[in-house]
Write a protein that holds these residues in place. Structure first.
Motif, short mmCIF file in Angstrom:
data_model
loop_
_atom_site.label_atom_id
_atom_site.label_comp_id
_atom_site.label_asym_id
_atom_site.label_seq_id
_atom_site.Cartn_x
_atom_site.Cartn_y
_atom_site.Cartn_z
N HIS A 1 5.47 40.08 26.24
CA HIS A 1 4.48 41.13 25.41
C HIS A 1 5.29 41.29 24.50
N GLY B 1 8.48 36.06 29.60
CA GLY B 1 8.23 37.70 29.88
C GLY B 1 8.62 38.82 28.26
N PRO C 1 6.41 47.33 30.89
CA PRO C 1 7.16 45.86 30.93
C PRO C 1 8.09 46.37 32.27
N TYR D 1 16.29 43.81 31.36
CA TYR D 1 15.43 43.85 30.60
C TYR D 1 14.23 44.94 30.76
N GLY D 2 13.02 44.83 31.04
CA GLY D 2 11.77 45.58 31.64
C GLY D 2 12.21 46.67 31.63
N GLY E 1 8.82 43.81 34.32
CA GLY E 1 9.70 42.36 35.03
C GLY E 1 9.09 42.35 36.41
N SER E 2 10.14 41.48 37.40
CA SER E 2 9.20 40.88 38.49
C SER E 2 10.15 41.34 39.02
N TYR F 1 11.77 38.98 31.94
CA TYR F 1 11.98 38.99 30.79
C TYR F 1 13.58 38.02 31.00
N ASN G 1 2.95 43.38 32.39
CA ASN G 1 3.97 42.15 31.97
C ASN G 1 5.13 42.27 33.49
N GLN H 1 5.32 48.32 41.85
CA GLN H 1 4.15 47.04 40.81
C GLN H 1 2.35 47.78 40.74
N HIS I 1 7.98 53.59 29.20
CA HIS I 1 9.35 53.26 30.24
C HIS I 1 9.09 54.29 31.65
#
Lengths: 433, 433
Positions: A144, A140, A156, B134-135, A158-159, A134, A130, A165, B87
């Motif tokens: 999720h 986000g 998760p 978050y994330g 995130g950006s 978030y 994702n 990534q 995570h």
């Protein structure tokens, strides 16, 4: 093949009966909010006026401005302590808006997202990365929760942080990405820098493109470079967020979940309905929401609806690709222009790179539109003649789309700053607009 | 008063019996992972060796390096398609690590977080503003799921954007914050700029401070300025994340949930257990985890444990405030220093502002520690004599703590850059360390 076969393939007559029943329930519920109570009274409408689904036209529209006026609790229909989540707009362009959800709403939303993802082939064995922010951004947490409902392995991420990534994709065998289209284009150049060929070095098979309108050419470019099928995701935070409409494997429009949303397309000037296939403003009514039903909400998004049967077997109508938001439109030399028109032209030209920006200025009281375009790195290192020819080719292509002559500036790859989140495509330097 | 009274107040003998039963189950489960299978074989231990809880000492430790060696799937005990979340650490300081969770684990984690929050008085009528990222950061999603389980209204604000954060607090009547302590200190100056008095203009009553070790003075300063009770939250991503240990309203240490974690404190040199109340390294064994049990995990966090009964009625042992991570310790002129020692001194001096940084340099082959300290804005505008006296006061106070003379530089408020996320407190410019 279907997450909820009975609902997704429900015969149209049954679907309409369900909609009428839910619409009545929604209007009854909405009437308990302070804002709608007053609005319905002013318009002299009650739930008794709804004898058939077309009677929805008797109800008033709800606009973004209404949401602002009712901020924060005007639209709430449950006691505050039944609310478990809110998502609020930034309020940078005026009074903020807020949307509230109960536990039912959060679960309902997760189910719709799981339905969308399952439709495109996502299963619990998938690894879902994702790649959007978030927090307040509904994209986000929306995806999720959908992936979690599906039982897929959620990364998760995130950006941002492109290199990390890509490492996640490699290390965890990511099969599905959720990503903003402008960031997906940017990522293509990072793959190149990192010496990673996404088609052979990764396990990617599916990409969800959300949060920004984007052109068919952009989709095809992403699909080609990543070796995936890319699906268009549509939603807005005033509804739950993503999960309003989503493409099926046919990729011929986005099924809008009619058990959850009643869809209308109107002429934004006359406010009258337009015919099937005709472009207009999308108007949505929530049919299952608990904390905060919205009745005939004017989304400002421009699209058309198709009621023809789909080869996938789903009976829910399809929206065409969102052309843009009426707010995004700008006027240059008296011509209405949508950023999407410019993008469609640019992304159809192979030499064009992954980023662009439109700048608007006034020179001697005349509007000037300058399109700054990144060029593919291979091509940029070529000869000046080639660049000159490309500039002329882009200018001609844009002129035939917008019917005036823009200025086109070619720039080197990665020279236009990347946005954090949604891309800023138009910078308007003009005094009055 | 209790989220799960039977568990939280369980008699110690029953708790130990539960621990032994769960430890056996955990070791049995861990033995199915490729990494532990080999490790247990090498050490010649099996679940049969566990006749009483003290037999845990027969089992080998697990270290961060083990997690790196086993990356990514070495510790997994379930088929990959049963995993719904991972995570991963950033991997910026070496090979990354990853922790996997099943649906059971996510629910178990949410329940532990709800237990922590309920313990401090959080109820479904509360408005919980989650002000951390978050994330991948486990603090964000960890608290988010806990608040949702509790039924509180979650405001998923995410990190940063202080003015918007304050607007949310006002508009939604936020009663509880989750925030990183260094950011909480920073926020105090933003309240001042915005002309908002958090004690009278907001509804705040509780603050959760997590993710960074912080001193008692820091807590008291935040409590005083916001008019709240601030609770210390402890966790680490190798466990679920937050929810390992949490303060009760007595604020005399953090109850560690012994139904879920077996706690040991060891001397990090000899690896032998230390006595109750004696400082050492915290070692944790998961007792309920499904996807990825960890046995005798060396957290590198320095603390002590207290087994005395607590006035709140909970029978679970308490950890003292985390002094820091053994990795955080640095050596100056042969003296071991923890950043927390410096913070404790600084935050006890009222004229000190909300941010500081420790810089380490070598001058003519001698270590130099410079502490840059922001001064309260009122005080900074005062006379030079006052500043000079303050500098001497801070220097003397630090010297009596670390036993050498540091350099102290006073700087104006907001002149030290704010971190995104956890604060960077030590910058080491030395060539070798």
């Amino acid at each position: 093949m279907y997450w909820q076969k009975d609902i997704e393939t429900m015969p149209i007559s049954a679907l309409q009966a369900l909609q009428l029943q839910r619409l009545k329930e929604m209007v009854r519920r909405a009437s308990t909010s302070s804002y709608y109570q007053q609005l319905f009274q002013e318009h002299g409408v009650t739930v008794e006026d709804l004898q058939q689904i077309d009677d929805i036209h008797k109800l008033p529209f709800t606009t973004k401005q209404d949401l602002r006026n009712g901020y924060p609790y005007g639209f709430l229909t449950v006691p505050k302590d039944e609310v478990v989540r809110l998502h609020s707009s930034s309020g940078t362009t005026g009074q903020a808006t807020v949307v509230f959800h109960t536990t039912h709403d959060i679960q309902d939303w997760a189910n719709l997202m799981a339905r969308c993802m399952y439709m495109t082939g996502a299963r619990k064995s998938d690894v879902f990365q994702n790649m959007t922010g978030y927090g307040m951004f509904t994209g986000g947490l929306g995806f999720h929760y959908g992936a979690e409902r599906l039982g897929a392995l959620t990364v998760p991420a995130g950006s941002g942080n492109s290199k990390r990534q890509i490492r996640f994709m490699k290390d965890f065998g990511t099969t599905i990405l959720h990503i903003i289209p402008s960031y997906a284009l940017h990522l293509l150049s990072v793959f190149e820098e990192e010496g990673v060929d996404p088609k052979t070095d990764l396990c990617l098979k599916t990409v969800y493109l959300g949060a920004e309108p984007h052109s068919e050419h952009t989709r095809r470019r992403i699909e080609g470079a990543l070796g995936v099928k890319a699906y268009n995701s549509y939603g807005l935070s005033e509804m739950y967020g993503p999960g309003v409409a989503f493409e099926c494997p046919e990729q011929q429009g986005l099924h809008i979940w009619e058990d959850s949303y009643f869809v209308e397309i109107i002429d934004p000037q006359t406010l009258k309905p337009v015919s099937d296939g005709e472009e207009g403003e999308l108007v949505l009514t929530t049919l299952t929401r608990e904390a905060m039903p919205l009745i005939r909400y004017r989304t400002r998004d421009l699209t058309s609806v198709c009621s023809e049967p789909c080869a996938c077997g789903r009976t829910h109508k399809r929206l065409s690709r969102i052309k843009g938001r009426s707010d995004d439109m700008f006027i240059v030399k008296g011509v209405n222009v949508f950023p999407m028109q410019v993008e469609t032209v640019l992304m159809s030209i192979p030499e064009v790179g992954t980023n662009y920006v439109i700048e608007l200025d006034t020179e001697e009281e005349i509007d000037v539109m300058t399109v700054k375009v990144e060029v593919q790195s291979d091509f940029f290192l070529g000869d000046v003649k080639g660049l000159k020819a490309l500039q002329q080719k882009i200018t001609a292509a844009l002129r035939s789309e917008v019917l005036f002559t823009p200025r086109v500036t070619l720039v080197e790859p990665d020279s236009i700053p990347e946005a954090q989140g949604k891309a800023v495509r138009v910078i308007d330097h003009r005094q009055q607009h």
